[in-house]
Structures are given as structure tokens and as C-alpha cells.
Design an enzyme around this catalytic site. Structure first.
Site, PDB file in Angstrom:
ATOM      1  N   ASP A 123       0.864  -1.180   0.000  1.00 27.76           N
ATOM      2  CA  ASP A 123       0.000   0.000   0.000  1.00 27.76           C
ATOM      3  C   ASP A 123       0.901   1.231   0.000  1.00 27.76           C
ATOM      4  O   ASP A 123       2.034   1.182   0.472  1.00 27.76           O
ATOM      5  CB  ASP A 123      -0.900   0.013   1.233  1.00 27.76           C
ATOM      6  CG  ASP A 123      -1.986  -1.049   1.189  1.00 27.76           C
ATOM      7  OD1 ASP A 123      -2.398  -1.434   0.074  1.00 27.76           O
ATOM      8  OD2 ASP A 123      -2.431  -1.487   2.261  1.00 27.76           O
ATOM      9  N   ASP A 144      -6.997  -1.425  -4.410  1.00 30.06           N
ATOM     10  CA  ASP A 144      -7.970  -1.098  -3.358  1.00 30.06           C
ATOM     11  C   ASP A 144      -8.976  -0.066  -3.871  1.00 30.06           C
ATOM     12  O   ASP A 144     -10.188  -0.213  -3.666  1.00 30.06           O
ATOM     13  CB  ASP A 144      -7.278  -0.517  -2.127  1.00 30.06           C
ATOM     14  CG  ASP A 144      -6.378  -1.505  -1.412  1.00 30.06           C
ATOM     15  OD1 ASP A 144      -6.615  -2.722  -1.524  1.00 30.06           O
ATOM     16  OD2 ASP A 144      -5.440  -1.044  -0.736  1.00 30.06           O
TER      17      ASP A 144
END
Length: 174
Positions: A123, A144
Site C-alpha cells: 500500500d 484497493d
């Protein structure tokens, strides 16, 4: 091109484009942002920054300490993508927003690839809008964002009123 082929092209093309974009951005982050340490790099002042985060859990870092977590999370993700394939097959050819939503959700396969190859998800986007719950928001990535947008579009479609049956269709009912 038939409408049925078009829906497969839209879903498959969008999912493939997002997979490539997701994996490419994660490679760039691991090469260029990870060495910067915890602070990462500012993209838009204090509002958006890139910060390398290894997420071994799921959304928002939940279940990071789950025993055999990566195996369990990967095993859960596979049926979800099989469901997406099933939904694509069942989707009427004229529901273009649903095709886009399914392509976005399918683009989330990048996170499954990370889990299998790296043991966790990379991330890197952190937003801090200065108010709760966005101060800062949890780190996320391209996959995401695609999953969330796709799920929102699918939710909107599920709330659309269904057309009333035509009189000819209701005549055949007992």
C-alpha cells in the site's frame, strides 16, 4: 462485435489495465518510496503523500496477526474472483455500468498476486484531509481504489428500481 463479446472486452480489458497499473505503481513504490522511510514523499502538500506500507492484513490492516492469515486471505479472494466471472457471464449485455463495476472489482486481483508472491500487499497512498476519519486515512493502492469504486457502482445498480413487467409478460402468469 456482438454485445456479449463487448461486455467481456470491457470487463477483461479494464481488469487487465488496472492489474498492470497496480503492479507497476507498486514496483515504483518499492524501488523509490520505500528507501525514503516512514515519511515517504509529499504528492499534494500535507493532503496526499506516498508512503510505503506492507499490509499483511486486509482492508485497513485488519487481521494482520491472524495465524496463516495470508493463506486464509488468499483462499477467500479466489472464490470472490470466481464470483465476479460468474456475474460477468450472467450480466445482461446492456448493463454497461455493471460491466465497468465488475472490471474494477476484477482489477483487485493485483492484491491477490501480492499476497501470493510477497506475503502481503504493498500500500502507498495516504490521504490526510485534516478531519476524522481522514486524518490520515489508511494507506491504500490502485487495486484497493478500484475494488471500492467497483463495489459502490454495484451497490448503486442494486438499488435501481426494476422496470415493471409489461402487460404482455404478465398475461402468461397464472
Amino acid at each position: 462485435m456482438t454485445p456479449d463479446r463487448r461486455k467481456y472486452l470491457v470487463v477483461g480489458g479494464l481488469a487487465t489495465l488496472l492489474l498492470v497499473l497496480d503492479q507497476w505503481t507498486k514496483v515504483l513504490v518499492r524501488e523509490h518510496v520505500k528507501p525514503l522511510g516512514y515519511d515517504g514523499m509529499s504528492v499534494l502538500g500535507d493532503v496526499i503523500r506516498f508512503q510505503y506500507v506492507e499490509n499483511t492484513g486486509i482492508t485497513f490492516g485488519m487481521f494482520r496477526s491472524l495465524p496463516y492469515g495470508q493463506l486464509i486471505l488468499s483462499a477467500v479472494a479466489l472464490p470472490v474472483f470466481l464470483l465476479v466471472i460468474h456475474l460477468v457471464r450472467q450480466a445482461p449485455a446492456d448493463q454497461h455500468r455493471l460491466h465497468i463495476a465488475l472490471g474494477l472489482v476484477g482489477g483487485g486481483i493485483g492484491n491477490l498476486m501480492d499476497r501470493v508472491r510477497l506475503g502481503g500487499v504493498t500500500d502507498f497512498v495516504v490521504a490526510d484531509l485534516g478531519f476524522w476519519p481522514f486524518n490520515p486515512w489508511f494507506a491504500f493502492n490502485v487495486a484497493d481504489a478500484a475494488l471500492v469504486i467497483g463495489a459502490i457502482l454495484m451497490a448503486f445498480d442494486s438499488r435501481k428500481p426494476q422496470p415493471a413487467p409489461t402487460p404482455a409478460a404478465s398475461q402468461g402468469a397464472p
